[in-house]
Design a protein around this motif. Structure first.
Motif, PDB file in Angstrom:
ATOM      1  N   ASN A  27       0.826  -1.206   0.000  1.00 58.26           N
ATOM      2  CA  ASN A  27       0.000   0.000   0.000  1.00 58.26           C
ATOM      3  C   ASN A  27       0.859   1.254   0.000  1.00 58.26           C
ATOM      4  N   MET A  28       0.622   2.126  -0.989  1.00 60.94           N
ATOM      5  CA  MET A  28       1.428   3.347  -1.109  1.00 60.94           C
ATOM      6  C   MET A  28       1.161   4.325   0.026  1.00 60.94           C
ATOM      7  N   PHE A  29       0.022   4.201   0.700  1.00 58.87           N
ATOM      8  CA  PHE A  29      -0.316   5.182   1.722  1.00 58.87           C
ATOM      9  C   PHE A  29       0.568   5.074   2.961  1.00 58.87           C
ATOM     10  N   ARG A  30       1.369   4.030   3.050  1.00 54.66           N
ATOM     11  CA  ARG A  30       2.300   3.956   4.178  1.00 54.66           C
ATOM     12  C   ARG A  30       3.491   4.881   3.966  1.00 54.66           C
ATOM     13  N   PHE A  31       3.619   5.430   2.756  1.00 55.93           N
ATOM     14  CA  PHE A  31       4.688   6.383   2.478  1.00 55.93           C
ATOM     15  C   PHE A  31       4.177   7.823   2.616  1.00 55.93           C
ATOM     16  N   HIS A  32       5.025   8.694   3.078  1.00 58.07           N
ATOM     17  CA  HIS A  32       4.655  10.106   3.146  1.00 58.07           C
ATOM     18  C   HIS A  32       4.458  10.646   1.731  1.00 58.07           C
ATOM     19  N   ALA A  33       5.323  10.256   0.820  1.00 56.41           N
ATOM     20  CA  ALA A  33       5.234  10.739  -0.558  1.00 56.41           C
ATOM     21  C   ALA A  33       5.947   9.764  -1.476  1.00 56.41           C
ATOM     22  N   MET A  34       5.614   9.857  -2.745  1.00 54.24           N
ATOM     23  CA  MET A  34       6.348   9.141  -3.788  1.00 54.24           C
ATOM     24  C   MET A  34       6.667  10.119  -4.898  1.00 54.24           C
ATOM     25  N   GLY A  35       7.720   9.802  -5.619  1.00 59.11           N
ATOM     26  CA  GLY A  35       8.096  10.736  -6.665  1.00 59.11           C
ATOM     27  C   GLY A  35       9.148  10.189  -7.596  1.00 59.11           C
ATOM     28  N   TRP A  36       9.731  11.115  -8.349  1.00 55.46           N
ATOM     29  CA  TRP A  36      10.713  10.785  -9.372  1.00 55.46           C
ATOM     30  C   TRP A  36      11.919  11.703  -9.267  1.00 55.46           C
ATOM     31  N   GLU A  46      18.676  14.849  -9.484  1.00 56.30           N
ATOM     32  CA  GLU A  46      17.800  15.945  -9.103  1.00 56.30           C
ATOM     33  C   GLU A  46      16.365  15.451  -8.966  1.00 56.30           C
ATOM     34  N   LEU A  47      15.646  16.099  -8.063  1.00 61.75           N
ATOM     35  CA  LEU A  47      14.225  15.810  -7.888  1.00 61.75           C
ATOM     36  C   LEU A  47      13.464  16.361  -9.088  1.00 61.75           C
ATOM     37  N   VAL A  48      12.600  15.540  -9.660  1.00 60.48           N
ATOM     38  CA  VAL A  48      11.787  15.967 -10.795  1.00 60.48           C
ATOM     39  C   VAL A  48      10.375  16.313 -10.341  1.00 60.48           C
ATOM     40  N   ALA A  49       9.761  15.402  -9.604  1.00 63.19           N
ATOM     41  CA  ALA A  49       8.391  15.619  -9.145  1.00 63.19           C
ATOM     42  C   ALA A  49       8.118  14.697  -7.972  1.00 63.19           C
ATOM     43  N   ARG A  50       7.216  15.131  -7.088  1.00 59.45           N
ATOM     44  CA  ARG A  50       6.803  14.295  -5.978  1.00 59.45           C
ATOM     45  C   ARG A  50       5.351  14.583  -5.654  1.00 59.45           C
ATOM     46  N   MET A  51       4.703  13.593  -5.049  1.00 56.09           N
ATOM     47  CA  MET A  51       3.313  13.752  -4.639  1.00 56.09           C
ATOM     48  C   MET A  51       3.148  13.113  -3.270  1.00 56.09           C
ATOM     49  N   THR A  52       2.603  13.879  -2.325  1.00 56.71           N
ATOM     50  CA  THR A  52       2.387  13.344  -1.000  1.00 56.71           C
ATOM     51  C   THR A  52       1.151  12.437  -0.984  1.00 56.71           C
ATOM     52  N   SER A  53       0.998  11.718   0.103  1.00 49.96           N
ATOM     53  CA  SER A  53      -0.177  10.857   0.234  1.00 49.96           C
ATOM     54  C   SER A  53      -1.452  11.679   0.256  1.00 49.96           C
ATOM     55  N   GLY A  54      -1.325  12.950   0.602  1.00 55.27           N
ATOM     56  CA  GLY A  54      -2.479  13.842   0.592  1.00 55.27           C
ATOM     57  C   GLY A  54      -2.738  14.497  -0.742  1.00 55.27           C
ATOM     58  N   GLY A  55      -1.885  14.200  -1.724  1.00 58.36           N
ATOM     59  CA  GLY A  55      -2.095  14.721  -3.064  1.00 58.36           C
ATOM     60  C   GLY A  55      -1.384  16.019  -3.384  1.00 58.36           C
ATOM     61  N   VAL A  56      -0.548  16.500  -2.475  1.00 57.30           N
ATOM     62  CA  VAL A  56       0.201  17.727  -2.739  1.00 57.30           C
ATOM     63  C   VAL A  56       1.366  17.403  -3.677  1.00 57.30           C
ATOM     64  N   THR A  57       1.529  18.205  -4.713  1.00 50.24           N
ATOM     65  CA  THR A  57       2.570  17.947  -5.697  1.00 50.24           C
ATOM     66  C   THR A  57       3.646  19.032  -5.653  1.00 50.24           C
ATOM     67  N   ASP A  58       4.799  18.651  -6.136  1.00 49.59           N
ATOM     68  CA  ASP A  58       5.949  19.557  -6.183  1.00 49.59           C
ATOM     69  C   ASP A  58       6.741  19.189  -7.423  1.00 49.59           C
ATOM     70  N   TYR A  59       7.180  20.194  -8.182  1.00 49.41           N
ATOM     71  CA  TYR A  59       7.907  19.947  -9.420  1.00 49.41           C
ATOM     72  C   TYR A  59       9.187  20.779  -9.473  1.00 49.41           C
ATOM     73  N   ALA A  60      10.180  20.236 -10.146  1.00 50.47           N
ATOM     74  CA  ALA A  60      11.354  21.038 -10.470  1.00 50.47           C
ATOM     75  C   ALA A  60      10.939  22.129 -11.453  1.00 50.47           C
ATOM     76  N   GLY A  61      11.581  23.276 -11.334  1.00 50.96           N
ATOM     77  CA  GLY A  61      11.221  24.380 -12.212  1.00 50.96           C
ATOM     78  C   GLY A  61      11.389  24.053 -13.681  1.00 50.96           C
ATOM     79  N   SER A  62      12.365  23.219 -13.990  1.00 52.65           N
ATOM     80  CA  SER A  62      12.668  22.903 -15.385  1.00 52.65           C
ATOM     81  C   SER A  62      11.602  22.040 -16.052  1.00 52.65           C
ATOM     82  N   VAL A  63      10.731  21.411 -15.259  1.00 50.00           N
ATOM     83  CA  VAL A  63       9.718  20.528 -15.842  1.00 50.00           C
ATOM     84  C   VAL A  63       8.301  21.033 -15.596  1.00 50.00           C
ATOM     85  N   LYS A  64       8.165  22.067 -14.802  1.00 55.27           N
ATOM     86  CA  LYS A  64       6.837  22.563 -14.449  1.00 55.27           C
ATOM     87  C   LYS A  64       6.092  22.981 -15.715  1.00 55.27           C
ATOM     88  N   GLY A  65       4.858  22.531 -15.801  1.00 61.75           N
ATOM     89  CA  GLY A  65       4.050  22.830 -16.985  1.00 61.75           C
ATOM     90  C   GLY A  65       4.191  21.811 -18.092  1.00 61.75           C
TER      91      GLY A  65
END
Length: 117
Positions: A27-36, A46-65
């Motif tokens: 179950n992925m929900f045992r992790f705080h977040a997953m990403g690439w 470098e971090l490319v993107a991540r998503m928390t179990s709550g659905g919050v996302t974060d992206y590197a500036g170079s890939v945003k959009g």
């Protein structure tokens, strides 16, 4: 034992798209977040993107959009949709899971993405 298995890499022309998948054991929900993350030749990982179990996302500036991270909870799978790919996106892409914020405890084996100009 946690296993993360990536798929979907390959060779694509600039401007094209690829979709990466990361299947997690259990179950992925045992992790705080997953990403690439990615590592390009001669560069640091470098971090490319991540998503928390709550659905919050974060992206590197170079890939945003251009890149979008999503998840299918029923399949314990995280996706990275990559559009408008550029040669500088060429790298090995790694799936990761965080047990606490920004602590990357688990990694997949990596999948190669090559973007030709």
């Amino acid at each position: 034992q946690v296993r993360l298995v990536e798929s979907g890499g390959g060779l694509v022309q600039a401007g094209g798209s690829l979709r990466l998948s990361c299947a997690a054991s259990g179950n992925m929900f045992r992790f705080h977040a997953m990403g690439w993350h990615r590592r390009a030749p001669g560069k640091q990982r470098e971090l490319v993107a991540r998503m928390t179990s709550g659905g919050v996302t974060d992206y590197a500036g170079s890939v945003k959009g251009r890149f979008t991270i999503s998840r299918d909870n029923a399949k314990n799978t995280v996706f990275l949709q990559m559009n408008s790919l550029k040669p500088e996106d060429t790298a090995v892409y790694y799936c990761n899971a965080e047990t606490v914020p920004y602590q990357y405890d688990y990694w997949g084996q990596g999948t190669q993405v090559t973007v030709s100009s």
